[in-house]
Design an enzyme around this catalytic site. Sequence first.
Site, PDB file in Angstrom:
ATOM      1  N   ASP A 207       0.841  -1.199   0.000  1.00  0.00           N
ATOM      2  CA  ASP A 207       0.000   0.000   0.000  1.00  0.00           C
ATOM      3  C   ASP A 207       0.875   1.247   0.000  1.00  0.00           C
ATOM      4  O   ASP A 207       2.047   1.203   0.400  1.00  0.00           O
ATOM      5  CB  ASP A 207      -0.941   0.000   1.202  1.00  0.00           C
ATOM      6  CG  ASP A 207      -0.200   0.126   2.529  1.00  0.00           C
ATOM      7  OD1 ASP A 207       0.696  -0.711   2.777  1.00  0.00           O
ATOM      8  OD2 ASP A 207      -0.496   1.055   3.300  1.00  0.00           O
TER       9      ASP A 207
ATOM     10  N   GLU B 272       0.172  -0.616   5.884  1.00  0.00           N
ATOM     11  CA  GLU B 272       1.208   0.021   6.689  1.00  0.00           C
ATOM     12  C   GLU B 272       1.054   1.538   6.703  1.00  0.00           C
ATOM     13  O   GLU B 272       1.218   2.179   7.752  1.00  0.00           O
ATOM     14  CB  GLU B 272       2.593  -0.362   6.161  1.00  0.00           C
ATOM     15  CG  GLU B 272       3.738  -0.036   7.107  1.00  0.00           C
ATOM     16  CD  GLU B 272       4.271   1.386   6.977  1.00  0.00           C
ATOM     17  OE1 GLU B 272       4.999   1.834   7.882  1.00  0.00           O
ATOM     18  OE2 GLU B 272       3.946   2.061   5.970  1.00  0.00           O
ATOM     19  N   GLU B 273       0.745   2.124   5.547  1.00  0.00           N
ATOM     20  CA  GLU B 273       0.626   3.582   5.481  1.00  0.00           C
ATOM     21  C   GLU B 273      -0.609   4.090   6.223  1.00  0.00           C
ATOM     22  O   GLU B 273      -0.723   5.289   6.500  1.00  0.00           O
ATOM     23  CB  GLU B 273       0.593   4.051   4.029  1.00  0.00           C
ATOM     24  CG  GLU B 273       1.841   3.739   3.225  1.00  0.00           C
ATOM     25  CD  GLU B 273       3.079   4.476   3.702  1.00  0.00           C
ATOM     26  OE1 GLU B 273       3.018   5.144   4.751  1.00  0.00           O
ATOM     27  OE2 GLU B 273       4.118   4.391   3.029  1.00  0.00           O
TER      28      GLU B 273
ATOM     29  N   HIS C 227       6.262   9.920   0.915  1.00  0.00           N
ATOM     30  CA  HIS C 227       5.052  10.573   1.423  1.00  0.00           C
ATOM     31  C   HIS C 227       4.840  11.953   0.807  1.00  0.00           C
ATOM     32  O   HIS C 227       3.805  12.570   1.053  1.00  0.00           O
ATOM     33  CB  HIS C 227       5.060  10.712   2.953  1.00  0.00           C
ATOM     34  CG  HIS C 227       5.022   9.422   3.686  1.00  0.00           C
ATOM     35  ND1 HIS C 227       4.541   9.316   4.976  1.00  0.00           N
ATOM     36  CD2 HIS C 227       5.387   8.167   3.335  1.00  0.00           C
ATOM     37  CE1 HIS C 227       4.635   8.058   5.381  1.00  0.00           C
ATOM     38  NE2 HIS C 227       5.155   7.346   4.391  1.00  0.00           N
TER      39      HIS C 227
END
Length: 476
Positions: free
Chosen positions: A107, A173-174, A438
């Site tokens: 992800d 995870e994100e 990010h």
Amino acid sequence: MSTDFTRPGSETVEALRRSVVDSRAALLEDLGALVAIPGIAWDSFDAADLDRSAEAVAGLLRELPFDGVEVLRAPTDSEDRPGHPAVVARKAAAPGRPTILLYAHHDVQPPGKRELWETEPFEAVEKDGRLWGRGAADDKAGVMAHVGALRAFFAQHGSEPGLGITVFVEGEEEAGSPGFEAFLAAHRDKLAADVIVIADSANWEVGVPALTTSLRGVVGGIVEVAVLDHAVHSGMFGGPILDAPTVLSRLIATLHDDDGAVAVEGLLSEDHTDVDYDEARFRADAGVLDGVRLAGRGSISSRIWTQPAISVTGIDVTEVDKASNTIAATARAKLSLRIAPGQDPKVAGEALRRHVEEHAPFGAHVTFHLEETGPSFRADTDAVSSRIALWAFEEAWGRPAVTAGMGGSIPFTATLTEAYPEAQILITGIEDPDTRAHSANESLHIEDFLHAVTAEALVLSALAEQETSPGSSPAE
């Protein structure tokens, strides 16, 4: 403790190195195909893309001689909202041989504003020695590092190498891995391993590999201030009453002292690291504007690895374009607290709560909602697996690796440590200081990526040579 371990022969090392170099085009093509899938594990995004991402990863692993490859989900209380898809591939170890678990996540973060990107976010573009795109580094490069290393390893050692291998590619995870503990409880036996490799960190700089030996923990929460039971006219009532955004700003200002160091009592802090971060390089890596003074005290590396840090990552106030002459009754901010290795995240969360409640400006009503806590991590650098990794990095990059901390958090690392206390954990790097994970214009340094693939193939080969538990020296 002896530093000896059984190394693969020079012919094996060179064969693995050549295999990775020869697979460059295929690795980048497969990585680009993963980048094209916008799998985001947030409720506001299409879950079907996350499913497609998981299936694509499973497809890559099914090309390898695993005993089985599954797409699994953590159990939930709602049939309408199943857990996010993770991929697990397994190869059983021969009797008495170790098992290695390779972790990554498929992800990604949302792309953010399109106008900030120089390329299409979900289209892999190669330029200037880098591969651009959301997830090109974080962490689909981690997925492909595992796939590439396994391709080279199986090609050299055959389909029955003796070494047990499990690949676990997470799908949330994100989003903070909200279902990880439930997933682990449901599939604990499938993830058990002697060595766990987490490919989700960063190297020291381009051309210099790093083994991540510590992680800060994380505490996240929302602080809200209220000064009125309803908004009022700024001309009629302004003066005796401070608006909520002003009060919130004054409260936020109490989180740091005049040097910019965290001023919350009860938080651990340590000014010691193995290597230092040159200030000029840090400014360049972070994009600090000319004239902006750095905050805090102590070495820069300790400020980002072993000291606490508090950031305001979001504020809810009236938008400028929609503002009227009104005194806002409430305002809130999202706080991200990074805690030093060894700090209990629950204790840190209570310290932050206590601080904002005790420092309420002008008697404003303050509430704090704790949203997340994640433990910190310290590695055992004396473990044989760590020494194998450092050897493999030097072989792959042609220079010694550094051992470094990381300011970011990987909360489930501590969960894995608790679940498998005998396992040795290696946190390896795919990113570099210019990766911009990010952020807009995320990118991957291609040559370092290939070095990372080579290093992991060497780790696999070295572990396949070990005849005793990799947690201790074979000579003992």
